[in-house]
Design an enzyme around this catalytic site. Structure first.
Site, PDB file in Angstrom:
ATOM      1  N   PHE A  14      50.900  44.333  42.683  1.00 13.57           N
ATOM      2  CA  PHE A  14      49.740  43.311  43.135  1.00 13.57           C
ATOM      3  C   PHE A  14      50.139  42.006  43.474  1.00 13.57           C
ATOM      4  CE2 PHE A  14      45.607  41.269  42.592  1.00 13.57           C
ATOM      5  CZ  PHE A  14      44.883  41.879  43.091  1.00 13.57           C
ATOM      6  N   GLU A  20      49.906  45.516  33.195  1.00 14.22           N
ATOM      7  CA  GLU A  20      50.804  46.463  32.633  1.00 14.22           C
ATOM      8  C   GLU A  20      52.149  46.167  32.155  1.00 14.22           C
ATOM      9  OE1 GLU A  20      47.127  47.686  34.604  1.00 14.22           O
ATOM     10  OE2 GLU A  20      48.898  46.528  35.915  1.00 14.22           O
ATOM     11  N   GLY A  62      36.809  34.033  41.713  1.00 13.97           N
ATOM     12  CA  GLY A  62      35.676  33.567  41.412  1.00 13.97           C
ATOM     13  C   GLY A  62      35.145  34.278  40.213  1.00 13.97           C
ATOM     14  N   THR A  63      35.839  35.044  39.191  1.00 14.64           N
ATOM     15  CA  THR A  63      35.439  35.630  38.155  1.00 14.64           C
ATOM     16  C   THR A  63      36.246  35.233  36.937  1.00 14.64           C
ATOM     17  OG1 THR A  63      36.432  37.627  38.357  1.00 14.64           O
ATOM     18  CG2 THR A  63      34.591  37.501  39.473  1.00 14.64           C
ATOM     19  N   HIS A  82      37.937  37.165  35.598  1.00 17.81           N
ATOM     20  CA  HIS A  82      39.197  38.121  35.171  1.00 17.81           C
ATOM     21  C   HIS A  82      40.512  37.320  35.030  1.00 17.81           C
ATOM     22  CE1 HIS A  82      41.707  41.110  37.238  1.00 17.81           C
ATOM     23  NE2 HIS A  82      41.284  41.797  36.181  1.00 17.81           N
TER      24      HIS A  82
END
Length: 154
Positions: A23, A59, A86-87, A89
């Protein structure tokens, strides 16, 4: 007389696992190259380096634990990039990854190096992956080299 203990920056015959998040790969590929560069500059040969790709930073602790417990590696470098959005997370992932990586190191006695960027923007991540702020993958590898040597002396 005071005894000072310091780790040298030589790879010697030590083996290193580089755990790299896919990612944000445009960032993590640069961290991977920086880490490999540092290890090679300090004497590591290709056969001493193993790169393992994981889906994302979250992970990493599980795979780092498996690698550390295998007995095949003297250090595990976790290289990733968690970029604030924006969250909330970001907050959850960054906290759990840092906690998990530290826990693996404590549980196994193997240096598990936190080379995961946690930045507020893509620009900050790019800066830390080889532009203005150096390459944090390179820095993580230097930490791994020093920790491996330091642990041998204690």
């Amino acid at each position: 007389m005071i005894r000072h203990i310091e780790g040298s920056l030589q790879a010697g015959e030590h083996r290193f696992a580089l755990l790299v998040s896919r990612f944000n790969s445009f960032i993590t590929q640069q961290l991977e190259q920086g880490a490999i560069d540092a290890l090679r500059r300090h004497g590591a040969k290709e056969e001493q380096l193993h790169v393992v790709h994981v889906p994302g930073a979250y992970e990493m602790p599980l795979i780092a634990q498996k690698l550390a417990r295998s007995g095949n590696y003297d250090a595990v470098l976790c290289l990733g990039a968690v970029i604030r959005g924006g969250t909330p997370h970001f907050d959850y992932v960054a906290a759990e990854v840092s906690k998990g990586v530290a826990q693996v190191s404590m549980d196994t006695g193997v240096p598990v190096i936190f080379g995961v960027l946690t930045t507020d923007s893509i620009e900050q991540a790019i800066e830390r992956a080889g532009t203005k702020a150096g390459n944090k993958g390179f820095d993580a590898a230097m930490t791994a080299l020093e920790m491996v040597q330091l642990l041998r002396q204690i």
